[in-house]
Enzyme design. Structure first.
Site, short mmCIF file in Angstrom:
data_model
loop_
_atom_site.label_atom_id
_atom_site.label_comp_id
_atom_site.label_asym_id
_atom_site.label_seq_id
_atom_site.Cartn_x
_atom_site.Cartn_y
_atom_site.Cartn_z
N LYS A 183 -27.95 29.99 91.29
CA LYS A 183 -29.15 29.57 91.51
C LYS A 183 -29.32 28.03 90.80
O LYS A 183 -28.26 27.48 89.77
CB LYS A 183 -29.90 30.32 90.00
CG LYS A 183 -31.56 30.24 90.31
CD LYS A 183 -32.15 31.37 89.53
CE LYS A 183 -33.53 31.56 89.72
NZ LYS A 183 -34.19 32.45 88.89
N GLU A 192 -42.86 47.22 87.12
CA GLU A 192 -44.20 47.18 86.18
C GLU A 192 -44.38 48.86 86.08
O GLU A 192 -45.00 49.15 85.12
CB GLU A 192 -44.83 46.54 87.01
CG GLU A 192 -45.07 45.13 86.83
CD GLU A 192 -44.30 44.53 88.06
OE1 GLU A 192 -43.90 43.30 87.91
OE2 GLU A 192 -43.95 45.32 89.01
N ARG A 244 -49.70 46.50 90.21
CA ARG A 244 -48.46 47.32 90.80
C ARG A 244 -48.22 48.80 90.05
O ARG A 244 -47.70 49.50 90.48
CB ARG A 244 -47.03 46.70 90.85
CG ARG A 244 -47.26 45.31 91.54
CD ARG A 244 -46.12 44.62 91.63
NE ARG A 244 -45.40 45.19 92.93
CZ ARG A 244 -44.30 44.27 93.27
NH1 ARG A 244 -43.75 43.50 92.85
NH2 ARG A 244 -43.61 44.92 94.43
#
Length: 640
Positions: free
Chosen positions: A284, A370, A398
């Site tokens: 990253k 979630e 969600r």
């Protein structure tokens, strides 16, 4: 940027232009592309680290596959900025996340190279499988490639899709961009060689031939041969999990070695059999020192100085609502060791990283999951803990079934801290927290609060910690508070009771949430028209303070509700109560102000509220119009 610094990138107006370049030239394009992304995001802000990590992968994919005929799906979209540059949008890349500019995510309406829009994670494999099946049914030959990050692979939806794809033996290519977990990081030439070997036609042909032979042998020999081959490959590659899901596993390979990427992708492109997973390991922030050294802080950035990496910090004397929540929760945790925190891969975004520093054994990051987060919190609540489930409004959507079935039906005291409620500005419609008041307000037994300012938020955290009778939620926006004085610890509020901030007559401005500052300012402006409005802050959507609302309706000519949520929220609950009790049948003029029933495009958040009529000028204009007063002279402003 000075175009002389990007001579090869200047020649790329579409992915097809990459196909005539040599590998050395593609390497140069990748370097120029990385510099372009860094420069562009320094101007606009946005997601930086993930995009820098997939520069070589992006170049290799577009150089290898025939996009847009071949479908290339980027999960979430954080990593898609290099993709946008290569697909004809370079001239607009410095409009990212701005009004009328490029979206910060992939978007179908923006380009034919974006076959699927994605602002939330873990959807790419499901969408890709649907595209692959549709292509087969229509008799169209094309590759479908889904690029998904290792963080997104923590969501159950990704595995549901992989399980389905494996069972169907679908023609689908999944690229696992592993930039954090490093499931099996590549070391040395042997791993690169094996990745190319097992993805190539010779190995695959041998494997398919051997498989057809062993299938005709006794079951014990067939199973032994299959497991031996999987063990041999997983010994080097760690791919057994994906093999069990029905995918042919390739990797891990170095996601910054362009030659290896091109070799493997070309082999996979030309293969004819079912689902394939390519495990690519990237770094990253690759190629930009500040982002490499602090990947979490450079995931999403403000505008920054390219040389130093220093980010522009918004000027404000008030704390952010997120930080107020975090500190308030810390105070409650100090007083009660039953208080625990749950987050779904957003410890920094929700402020719970501060909580973790003091209570490392009482915070649980469950990944991008979630649904699991909510039911996990419900399980803890059954055992007497006090779980605070801190999730952005848009992401809590969600887990709606879990909120109802696993929490509310059982009356479990799970506390929902709902960050990013209301407009979020540059992140646009996929991240706007417009719906939580409506979808939570429909659930029996759910207490729903909204903070009018940062001090109220502190009180609501304390109220939630003390409430043990069932689920309770409190919502608050992105951004800074109003600068009010903060108590050292919150005071427990009486459930379902609002407050009067100013007694007036004729007009009642009834607030729910953090438009309160604008409501107060609107009240002051109305004084210039000879009006003396009452200002109420209701605090609770459920249970509704019916006594206060009825009094306001009976004592005023105009009642206006103001909230930063969509239809079905506070205004709808107030209207239902007023009409069912005959309070709208007389002289009262009722007007609800809320977020319009549309998907609002990215812009500055103040501009969004102005267009919605939820700033002080909009509140004043609505009030005057309702009273029949000429609004021509009413100034429109979004400034404080």
């Amino acid at each position: 940027m000075d175009n002389s610094q990007t001579p090869l990138l200047d020649r790329v107006s579409a992915p097809a232009d990459l196909k005539s370049l040599s590998r050395d030239e593609l390497r140069q394009v990748a370097d120029e592309l990385r510099a372009e992304v860094i420069d562009a995001v320094s101007v606009t802000g946005g997601h930086l680290g993930a995009g820098l990590g997939v520069v070589e992968l992006t170049v290799a994919l577009h150089a290898t596959f025939d996009t847009p005929h071949d479908r290339l799906i980027w999960d979430v979209g954080h990593q898609a900025y290099p993709h946008k540059v290569l697909t004809g949008r370079r001239d607009r890349i410095r409009t990212l996340r701005q009004k009328d500019g490029l979206s910060g995510f992939t978007r179908r309406a923006e380009s034919e190279y974006d076959p699927f829009g994605a602002g939330h994670s873990s959807t790419s494999i499901s969408a890709g499988l649907g595209m692959a099946v549709a292509s087969e049914l229509k008799g169209e030959k094309r590759n479908v490639i889904a690029v998904i990050g290792d963080g997104a692979m923590s969501a159950g939806m990704a595995y549901e899709a992989m399980n389905n794809a494996g069972a169907m033996d679908a023609r689908l290519i999944v690229i696992l961009n592993d930039n954090d977990m490093s499931i099996a990081p590549p070391t040395g030439a042997m791993r690169s060689y094996l990745a190319k070997l097992v993805s190539g036609p010779v190995y695959r042909g041998f494997r398919d031939t051997a498989k057809s032979i062993t299938e005709k042998m006794p079951k014990l020999i067939h199973e032994t041969a299959r497991k031996t081959e999987e063990f041999a490959r997983s010994f080097f590659t760690g791919g057994t999990l994906f093999e069990e899901l029905g995918f042919f596993y390739v990797g891990p390979i170095d996601g910054h070695n362009l030659n290896d990427l091109l070799d493997v992708l070309q082999n996979v492109r030309d293969a004819e059999s079912g689902p394939i997973l390519i495990h690519v390991v990237t770094k990253k922030g690759k190629g930009y020192g500040p982002a490499e050294n602090s990947a979490d802080k450079y995931h999403g950035v403000n505008k920054f100085n390219v040389i130093t990496g220093a980010q522009t910090k918004p000027q404000s004397n008030a704390p952010s609502y997120t930080s107020v929540f975090a500190q308030s929760l810390i105070e409650e945790a100090k007083a009660d060791d039953r208080v625990v925190a749950v987050t779904a891969a957003m410890p920094n975004g929700t402020g719970l990283d501060k909580f973790a520093e003091l209570f490392p054994t009482r915070i649980f990051d469950v990944g991008i999951a979630e649904q699991h987060a909510v039911t996990f919190a419900a399980g803890m609540a059954t055992e007497g803990l006090k779980p605070f489930c801190a999730i952005y409004s848009t992401f809590l959507q969600r887990a709606y079934d879990q909120v109802i079935h696993d929490v509310a039906v059982q009356g479990l005291p799970v506390r929902f801290a709902i960050d990013r409620a209301g407009y979020v500005g540059a992140d646009g419609p996929t991240h706007a927290g417009n719906y939580d008041a409506a979808y939570l307000g429909a659930i029996p037994g759910m207490v729903v609060m909204a903070a009018g300012d940062e001090a109220e938020l502190r009180h609501m955290v304390a109220t939630a910690a003390a409430y043990d009778e069932g689920p309770i939620a409190f919502r608050y926006p992105r951004g800074d508070g109003l600068g009010v004085d903060l108590p050292p610890r919150g005071t427990v509020l009486e459930i379902g009771k609002g407050r009067i901030l100013r007694e007036g007559k004729s007009v009642a401005l009834v607030n729910f949430g953090t438009r309160l500052g604008e409501v107060i300012a609107a009240g002051e402006k109305l004084m210039a028209y000879g009006l003396n409005p009452t200002i109420a802050d209701m605090r609770f959507l459920k249970p509704l303070d019916e006594t206060l609302l009825a009094r306001l309706a009976k004592e005023h000519e105009v009642l206006i509700t103001i909230e930063e949520g969509g239809i079905g929220g506070f205004g709808s609950h107030a209207a239902t109560f007023l009409s069912s009790h005959g309070l709208l049948d007389g002289k009262l003029k009722f007007r609800p102000l809320m977020i319009p029933d549309v998907f609002t495009e990215q812009a500055g958040v103040n501009d969004m509220y102005a267009v919605a009529g939820l700033d002080r000028a909009g509140i004043v204009a609505t009030t005057l119009t309702t009273l029949g007063i000429d609004t021509a002279a009413v100034p429109r402003t979004t400034k404080a």
